[in-house]
Scaffold this motif. Structure first.
Motif, PDB file in Angstrom:
ATOM      1  N   GLY A 107       0.812  -1.211   0.000  1.00  0.00           N
ATOM      2  CA  GLY A 107       0.000   0.000   0.000  1.00  0.00           C
ATOM      3  C   GLY A 107       0.846   1.261   0.000  1.00  0.00           C
ATOM      4  O   GLY A 107       0.538   2.237  -0.704  1.00  0.00           O
ATOM      5  N   ARG A 108       1.924   1.244   0.764  1.00  0.00           N
ATOM      6  CA  ARG A 108       2.804   2.419   0.814  1.00  0.00           C
ATOM      7  C   ARG A 108       3.481   2.668  -0.535  1.00  0.00           C
ATOM      8  O   ARG A 108       3.656   3.819  -0.947  1.00  0.00           O
ATOM      9  N   ILE A 109       3.873   1.594  -1.204  1.00  0.00           N
ATOM     10  CA  ILE A 109       4.491   1.743  -2.528  1.00  0.00           C
ATOM     11  C   ILE A 109       3.506   2.390  -3.502  1.00  0.00           C
ATOM     12  O   ILE A 109       3.851   3.300  -4.258  1.00  0.00           O
ATOM     13  N   ILE A 110       2.261   1.906  -3.480  1.00  0.00           N
ATOM     14  CA  ILE A 110       1.225   2.450  -4.367  1.00  0.00           C
ATOM     15  C   ILE A 110       0.965   3.916  -4.044  1.00  0.00           C
ATOM     16  O   ILE A 110       0.936   4.777  -4.938  1.00  0.00           O
ATOM     17  N   ASP A 111       0.796   4.215  -2.748  1.00  0.00           N
ATOM     18  CA  ASP A 111       0.508   5.592  -2.340  1.00  0.00           C
ATOM     19  C   ASP A 111       1.632   6.534  -2.759  1.00  0.00           C
ATOM     20  O   ASP A 111       1.376   7.629  -3.271  1.00  0.00           O
ATOM     21  N   ASN A 112       2.867   6.115  -2.533  1.00  0.00           N
ATOM     22  CA  ASN A 112       3.999   6.965  -2.857  1.00  0.00           C
ATOM     23  C   ASN A 112       4.049   7.270  -4.346  1.00  0.00           C
ATOM     24  O   ASN A 112       4.299   8.409  -4.752  1.00  0.00           O
TER      25      ASN A 112
END
Length: 410
Positions: free
Chosen positions: A320-325
């Motif tokens: 999720g963090r990769i996508i958000d970033n």
């Protein structure tokens, strides 16, 4: 006769995929309609009174009969999109936007199929305008995930399934929800690897009302229910490609601000089906300014960098963090976003990004939108709250982009 080794390898790989992704689920209740039943379903659609009412609302009365005749001649989803939906979306783009643009197409590989995962701004148009941008670039359109909560009438269900949409079943019991999630995940994996199609899905259920976009861990976990191997291997299997969607103006901004206020008054407040229909209509027909889609690299390489996790909850969080970033870094920032940020923070940090006319126009716009909120008992304090929430909506894309660019992984 000599046979090319690459041909043999690819042939063997395709046979293996066909066996591996022979679906264990019956997808007939959620998948787009097969072309073999297309004309039958289309015939039922054009005779539906609800669809005809909507058609008369969208096109001139003398154009309805010719359009119905044209639709009845179409035999498959591909032609339906190109002959009916593509011209309709071009008309909608011309009349309700200041232009639709797309960037990052260098990240698209025509030899792969993707799960395009995006932030969610408009109920209907996020995927529709993205597919329009794809069609203009010669990129194949995607199958589109749509929640059954939006399928208020049978004719809407028929229309979206004729237009390459698949159904996300929500509001089920706990046991049914798990089975529905497994089936949905299996379908997405099957579509990518078995059918050879790409899919679109939003990064969360429902829109981020304050425009602060964050991927739901539950969604990532759902995507990993299907496929083969470890959690991360199953995520890599579907080629997740984050796409940042930026609307200059959100026609639903005042409706979202109103919803914030209603929930502030009553935490149990829930929108009605009538509210959802009005939001869809407003998003479709009102002005959106400039609209931009930014494709980012698929996340497989980033997943390889962080490796596997024993705990799937931790794995989902990192994905999720990769996508958000990727999404936050790739927003298109418009002058009104800079204005909103400075007004919200009582600063002049980005004064060089806009002139005084931008500021005046935006403040006038916010006041006009708030005046559209049909509540007769608004206090001055609530009016200020509505204004603040409008500023938050337009400032948050810039706030999140700054955080992503300055802080790396959020």
């Amino acid at each position: 006769m000599l046979v090319n080794r690459n041909f043999l390898a690819n042939f063997a790989k395709n046979i293996a995929l066909a066996i591996m992704y022979n679906p264990e689920f019956d997808f007939s209740d959620i998948c787009p309609y097969d072309d073999s039943v297309f004309q039958c379903k289309m015939q039922a659609l054009v005779q539906d009174p609800g669809f005809l009412h909507a058609l008369n609302y969208c096109v001139p009365s003398d154009a309805v009969a010719p359009l119905k005749e044209e639709m009845l001649k179409i035999t498959n989803k591909h032609d339906f999109q190109r002959q009916i939906m593509f011209p309709f979306l071009e008309m909608l783009a011309k009349t309700t936007t200041a232009g639709i643009t797309i960037g990052g197409t260098k990240n698209y590989n025509s030899g792969l199929n993707y799960t395009f995962i995006t932030n969610h701004r408009d109920i209907v148009l996020d995927a529709s305008f993205m597919n329009l941008a794809f069609l203009r670039q010669g990129i194949p359109t995607t199958e589109v995930a749509i929640g059954n909560n939006l399928l208020i009438y049978d004719w809407i269900t028929t229309l979206v399934r004729l237009n390459k949409s698949f159904i996300v079943k929500r509001d089920t019991g706990m046991r049914e929800a798990l089975m529905a999630a497994k089936k949905l995940s299996a379908y997405i994996h099957h579509t990518i690897l078995g059918k050879g199609e790409s899919v679109w899905i939003a990064q969360r259920q429902g829109r981020a009302k304050d425009s602060s976009d964050h991927t739901q861990e539950a969604l990532v976990k759902m995507l990993a229910l299907g496929g083969q191997g470890s959690f991360m291997e199953r995520i890599k299997e579907i080629n997740l490609m984050p796409v940042a969607i930026s609307y200059e103006y959100d026609p639903n901004d005042y409706l979202k601000a109103r919803e914030f206020l209603m929930k502030r008054r009553d935490p149990e407040f829930k929108k009605s089906q009538k509210d959802d229909l009005f939001s869809m209509e407003t998003g479709l027909l009102q002005h959106k300014g400039k609209v931009h889609f930014q494709l980012t690299p698929r996340i497989n390489a980033r997943i390889d960098e962080i490796g596997n996790f024993r705990d799937n909850n931790v794995a989902a969080k990192y994905v999720g963090r990769i996508i958000d970033n990727a999404i936050h870094r790739s927003y298109e920032i418009f002058p009104i976003n800079y204005v909103a940020y400075d007004l919200l923070n009582n600063s002049h940090r980005f004064a060089e990004k806009y002139d005084n006319s931008h500021r005046v126009d935006f403040e006038d716009y916010v006041a006009r939108q708030i005046s559209n909120i049909e509540l007769s008992d608004l206090t001055s304090e609530e009016m200020e709250y509505l204004r603040k929430m409008m500023l938050v909506m337009y400032a948050n894309p810039l706030t999140n982009k700054l955080r992503a660019l300055l802080g790396g992984m959020e």
